[in-house]
Design a protein around this motif. Structure first.
Motif, PDB file in Angstrom:
ATOM      1  N   ARG A   1       0.839  -1.190   0.000  1.00 21.77           N
ATOM      2  CA  ARG A   1       0.000   0.000   0.000  1.00 21.77           C
ATOM      3  C   ARG A   1       0.880   1.247   0.000  1.00 21.77           C
ATOM      4  NH1 ARG A   1      -4.839   0.565   4.206  1.00 21.77           N
ATOM      5  NH2 ARG A   1      -6.166  -0.006   2.483  1.00 21.77           N
ATOM      6  N   LEU A   2       0.536   2.196  -0.853  1.00 23.35           N
ATOM      7  CA  LEU A   2       1.285   3.442  -0.926  1.00 23.35           C
ATOM      8  C   LEU A   2       0.921   4.352   0.238  1.00 23.35           C
ATOM      9  CD1 LEU A   2       0.867   4.382  -4.703  1.00 23.35           C
ATOM     10  CD2 LEU A   2       2.864   3.387  -3.620  1.00 23.35           C
ATOM     11  N   LYS A   3       1.934   4.999   0.805  1.00 19.23           N
ATOM     12  CA  LYS A   3       1.684   6.024   1.812  1.00 19.23           C
ATOM     13  C   LYS A   3       1.822   7.361   1.092  1.00 19.23           C
ATOM     14  CE  LYS A   3       2.989   7.795   6.294  1.00 19.23           C
ATOM     15  NZ  LYS A   3       3.927   7.751   7.401  1.00 19.23           N
ATOM     16  N   VAL A   4       0.733   8.118   1.070  1.00 18.88           N
ATOM     17  CA  VAL A   4       0.676   9.357   0.306  1.00 18.88           C
ATOM     18  C   VAL A   4       0.614  10.541   1.267  1.00 18.88           C
ATOM     19  CG1 VAL A   4      -0.676  10.681  -1.367  1.00 18.88           C
ATOM     20  CG2 VAL A   4      -0.489   8.192  -1.602  1.00 18.88           C
ATOM     21  N   GLY A   5       1.420  11.557   0.988  1.00 20.31           N
ATOM     22  CA  GLY A   5       1.346  12.821   1.696  1.00 20.31           C
ATOM     23  C   GLY A   5       0.677  13.825   0.775  1.00 20.31           C
ATOM     24  N   VAL A   6      -0.324  14.498   1.262  1.00 18.44           N
ATOM     25  CA  VAL A   6      -1.065  15.453   0.439  1.00 18.44           C
ATOM     26  C   VAL A   6      -1.167  16.783   1.184  1.00 18.44           C
ATOM     27  CG1 VAL A   6      -3.325  14.653   1.273  1.00 18.44           C
ATOM     28  CG2 VAL A   6      -3.181  15.793  -0.929  1.00 18.44           C
TER      29      VAL A   6
END
Length: 182
Positions: free
Chosen positions: A2-7
């Motif tokens: 699973r990708l860990k995304v910072g937004v």
């Protein structure tokens, strides 16, 4: 995996609307982020600044116009993040708002002079005539440069109390309202 995304705060609603499950709201513009991110989603034009602080893969969202936002969402879709069903629904929502705005009646004969590329994109999308002698259309973040000119139209550009789609729509509605008030 699973990708860990910072937004960024400004685009957290996009992450939610397209179904990104594992994301954090971050400030990569001014902060060295703790942890490891598979992707940072930021505003267009800040890649170099962010890259200096945070050496993670970056996706820049452009959202001056409806078409910019559509292309940005399609770009995120190509990264295989989010839910295809939610992405499709969000794209349909954007298209629906775009169609509504394009159906509105307003004074399309007023010549304007957009003073930034950002504003120019909105003006062109509305089909307004552009002229160096037209009424200057100034984004709110540049209004200080034009404070001595009383004959300007000031366009609000970054209302942070709105979602991304609402911000895009608000720009168009603001410009239409300004034009109709002439």
């Amino acid at each position: 995996m699973r990708l860990k995304v910072g937004v960024t705060k400004m685009y957290r609603d996009v992450a939610k609307n397209i179904g990104i499950e594992d994301y954090s709201v971050v400030d990569p513009y001014n902060t060295k982020l703790k942890g490891r991110y598979s992707l940072l989603i930021i505003s267009k034009g800040y890649r170099d600044r962010v890259k200096k602080l945070n050496p993670f893969p970056i996706f820049e969202i452009s959202s001056a116009t409806f078409d910019d936002l559509i292309e940005s969402v399609k770009g995120l879709s190509k990264l295989n993040i989010g839910s295809p069903e939610k992405i499709e629904k969000y794209l349909l929502d954007i298209e629906e708002r775009k169609k509504y705005i394009k159906s509105l009646k307003f004074n399309r004969d007023v010549e304007v002079n957009p003073v930034s590329d950002f504003v120019k994109k909105v003006v062109l999308d509305l089909g307004m005539p552009i002229s160096k002698n037209g009424i200057p259309v100034v984004p709110d973040y540049m209004v200080d440069k034009y404070k001595d000119n009383k004959n300007i139209l000031v366009l609000k550009t970054h209302r942070y109390d709105l979602t991304t789609l609402e911000r895009v729509e608000d720009r168009y509605l603001s410009l239409i309202s300004l034009l109709n008030s002439l």
